[in-house]
Design a protein around this motif. Sequence first.
Motif, PDB file in Angstrom:
ATOM      1  N   VAL A  76       0.619   6.846  -7.211  1.00  0.00           N
ATOM      2  CA  VAL A  76      -0.794   6.483  -7.229  1.00  0.00           C
ATOM      3  C   VAL A  76      -1.111   5.891  -8.603  1.00  0.00           C
ATOM      4  CG1 VAL A  76      -3.174   7.292  -6.988  1.00  0.00           C
ATOM      5  CG2 VAL A  76      -1.359   8.319  -5.595  1.00  0.00           C
ATOM      6  N   ALA A  77      -1.563   4.627  -8.589  1.00  0.00           N
ATOM      7  CA  ALA A  77      -1.893   3.921  -9.831  1.00  0.00           C
ATOM      8  C   ALA A  77      -3.402   3.933 -10.029  1.00  0.00           C
ATOM      9  CB  ALA A  77      -1.370   2.496  -9.771  1.00  0.00           C
ATOM     10  N   ILE A  78      -3.804   4.397 -11.212  1.00  0.00           N
ATOM     11  CA  ILE A  78      -5.212   4.585 -11.545  1.00  0.00           C
ATOM     12  C   ILE A  78      -5.483   3.951 -12.902  1.00  0.00           C
ATOM     13  CG2 ILE A  78      -6.990   6.334 -12.020  1.00  0.00           C
ATOM     14  CD1 ILE A  78      -5.180   8.263 -10.359  1.00  0.00           C
ATOM     15  N   GLY A  79      -6.668   3.419 -13.096  1.00  0.00           N
ATOM     16  CA  GLY A  79      -7.052   2.868 -14.397  1.00  0.00           C
ATOM     17  C   GLY A  79      -6.061   1.826 -14.872  1.00  0.00           C
ATOM     18  N   PRO A  80      -5.672   1.900 -16.149  1.00  0.00           N
ATOM     19  CA  PRO A  80      -4.758   0.898 -16.694  1.00  0.00           C
ATOM     20  C   PRO A  80      -3.389   0.871 -16.000  1.00  0.00           C
ATOM     21  CG  PRO A  80      -5.677   2.272 -18.452  1.00  0.00           C
ATOM     22  CD  PRO A  80      -6.109   2.858 -17.147  1.00  0.00           C
ATOM     23  N   GLY A  81      -3.045   1.948 -15.304  1.00  0.00           N
ATOM     24  CA  GLY A  81      -1.772   1.993 -14.582  1.00  0.00           C
ATOM     25  C   GLY A  81      -1.744   1.074 -13.383  1.00  0.00           C
ATOM     26  N   LEU A  82      -2.913   0.580 -12.979  1.00  0.00           N
ATOM     27  CA  LEU A  82      -2.990  -0.323 -11.831  1.00  0.00           C
ATOM     28  C   LEU A  82      -2.193  -1.605 -12.074  1.00  0.00           C
ATOM     29  CD1 LEU A  82      -4.376  -0.283  -9.069  1.00  0.00           C
ATOM     30  CD2 LEU A  82      -6.201  -1.640 -10.086  1.00  0.00           C
ATOM     31  N   GLY A  83      -2.000  -1.962 -13.332  1.00  0.00           N
ATOM     32  CA  GLY A  83      -1.217  -3.151 -13.667  1.00  0.00           C
ATOM     33  C   GLY A  83       0.184  -3.115 -13.079  1.00  0.00           C
ATOM     34  N   MET A  84       0.716  -1.922 -12.860  1.00  0.00           N
ATOM     35  CA  MET A  84       2.053  -1.777 -12.270  1.00  0.00           C
ATOM     36  C   MET A  84       2.121  -2.394 -10.887  1.00  0.00           C
ATOM     37  SD  MET A  84       4.086   1.759 -11.505  1.00  0.00           S
ATOM     38  CE  MET A  84       5.811   1.782 -11.059  1.00  0.00           C
ATOM     39  N   LEU A  85       1.000  -2.410 -10.171  1.00  0.00           N
ATOM     40  CA  LEU A  85       0.982  -2.873  -8.792  1.00  0.00           C
ATOM     41  C   LEU A  85       0.448  -4.288  -8.626  1.00  0.00           C
ATOM     42  CD1 LEU A  85      -0.224   0.396  -7.014  1.00  0.00           C
ATOM     43  CD2 LEU A  85       2.093  -0.337  -7.617  1.00  0.00           C
ATOM     44  N   LYS A  86       0.209  -4.966  -9.738  1.00  0.00           N
ATOM     45  CA  LYS A  86      -0.252  -6.349  -9.645  1.00  0.00           C
ATOM     46  C   LYS A  86       0.936  -7.247  -9.294  1.00  0.00           C
ATOM     47  CE  LYS A  86      -3.220  -7.963 -12.521  1.00  0.00           C
ATOM     48  NZ  LYS A  86      -3.881  -8.339 -13.789  1.00  0.00           N
ATOM     49  N   ALA A  87       0.651  -8.300  -8.545  1.00  0.00           N
ATOM     50  CA  ALA A  87       1.705  -9.211  -8.083  1.00  0.00           C
ATOM     51  C   ALA A  87       2.463  -9.854  -9.233  1.00  0.00           C
ATOM     52  CB  ALA A  87       1.095 -10.285  -7.182  1.00  0.00           C
ATOM     53  N   ASP A  88       1.811 -10.040 -10.375  1.00  0.00           N
ATOM     54  CA  ASP A  88       2.470 -10.682 -11.509  1.00  0.00           C
ATOM     55  C   ASP A  88       3.034  -9.685 -12.530  1.00  0.00           C
ATOM     56  OD1 ASP A  88       0.081  -9.758 -12.575  1.00  0.00           O
ATOM     57  OD2 ASP A  88      -0.529 -11.683 -13.434  1.00  0.00           O
ATOM     58  N   ALA A  89       3.096  -8.408 -12.180  1.00  0.00           N
ATOM     59  CA  ALA A  89       3.615  -7.383 -13.092  1.00  0.00           C
ATOM     60  C   ALA A  89       5.117  -7.561 -13.317  1.00  0.00           C
ATOM     61  CB  ALA A  89       3.351  -5.989 -12.531  1.00  0.00           C
ATOM     62  N   LEU A  90       5.570  -7.164 -14.493  1.00  0.00           N
ATOM     63  CA  LEU A  90       7.004  -7.213 -14.805  1.00  0.00           C
ATOM     64  C   LEU A  90       7.808  -6.303 -13.879  1.00  0.00           C
ATOM     65  CD1 LEU A  90       6.842  -7.129 -18.713  1.00  0.00           C
ATOM     66  CD2 LEU A  90       7.301  -9.113 -17.247  1.00  0.00           C
ATOM     67  N   THR A  91       7.130  -5.321 -13.316  1.00  0.00           N
ATOM     68  CA  THR A  91       7.809  -4.343 -12.449  1.00  0.00           C
ATOM     69  C   THR A  91       7.652  -4.654 -10.968  1.00  0.00           C
ATOM     70  OG1 THR A  91       5.822  -2.988 -12.607  1.00  0.00           O
ATOM     71  CG2 THR A  91       7.637  -2.428 -14.096  1.00  0.00           C
ATOM     72  N   ALA A  92       7.083  -5.805 -10.627  1.00  0.00           N
ATOM     73  CA  ALA A  92       6.805  -6.122  -9.219  1.00  0.00           C
ATOM     74  C   ALA A  92       8.067  -6.051  -8.363  1.00  0.00           C
ATOM     75  CB  ALA A  92       6.150  -7.494  -9.097  1.00  0.00           C
ATOM     76  N   ASN A  93       9.169  -6.589  -8.835  1.00  0.00           N
ATOM     77  CA  ASN A  93      10.420  -6.543  -8.049  1.00  0.00           C
ATOM     78  C   ASN A  93      10.908  -5.108  -7.871  1.00  0.00           C
ATOM     79  OD1 ASN A  93      10.508  -9.316  -7.701  1.00  0.00           O
ATOM     80  ND2 ASN A  93      11.806  -9.655  -9.492  1.00  0.00           N
ATOM     81  N   GLY A  94      10.788  -4.296  -8.924  1.00  0.00           N
ATOM     82  CA  GLY A  94      11.190  -2.891  -8.830  1.00  0.00           C
ATOM     83  C   GLY A  94      10.323  -2.119  -7.859  1.00  0.00           C
ATOM     84  N   VAL A  95       9.029  -2.415  -7.856  1.00  0.00           N
ATOM     85  CA  VAL A  95       8.108  -1.768  -6.916  1.00  0.00           C
ATOM     86  C   VAL A  95       8.481  -2.165  -5.485  1.00  0.00           C
ATOM     87  CG1 VAL A  95       5.709  -1.710  -6.100  1.00  0.00           C
ATOM     88  CG2 VAL A  95       6.206  -1.500  -8.548  1.00  0.00           C
TER      89      VAL A  95
END
Length: 149
Positions: A76-95
């Motif tokens: 569960v991504a909340i607040g600034p952690g929501l960036g993890m789930l953005k399409a352009d995040a560095l972790t998008a492929n890992g997600v």
Amino acid sequence: MHRRFFAILGLLVGLLVGPFALTPAAGAAPKSAAKAAAKHRVVFQVNEDDSRKWNTILANINNVQEELGRVEITVVAIGPGLGMLKADALTANGVQDAMAAGVRFVACGNTMKSLHLTKDDMIDGIAYARAGYVEIMRLQKLGHAYLRP
């Protein structure tokens, strides 16, 4: 003499019946098998804007799956952690890889609203909750272990 006779008789009965008393009944699973079959559930909270932390969480998820096999995992991504789930995040492929392995990712709707983000900004296939912390509470009530790396 009677005491000795009954003591020997008790010993013989114990030797004959004892092994059967420890054997599970037909159709009953041994305790270790029942324990192994127990479903593991975990919810990870992400609330930091830190791609190193996000990669650590993805590694933690992998470690849990390697150790326990199929585990019901929600992030569960909340607040600034929501960036993890953005399409352009560095972790998008890992997600996306984790999602392919059965991990569920949930974005906090309240955070999305405050940051003016839409579903188009997010990784395809993630879930949404109105309030991320309420989602974590709900999952804990359902038996999920809570982790915040």
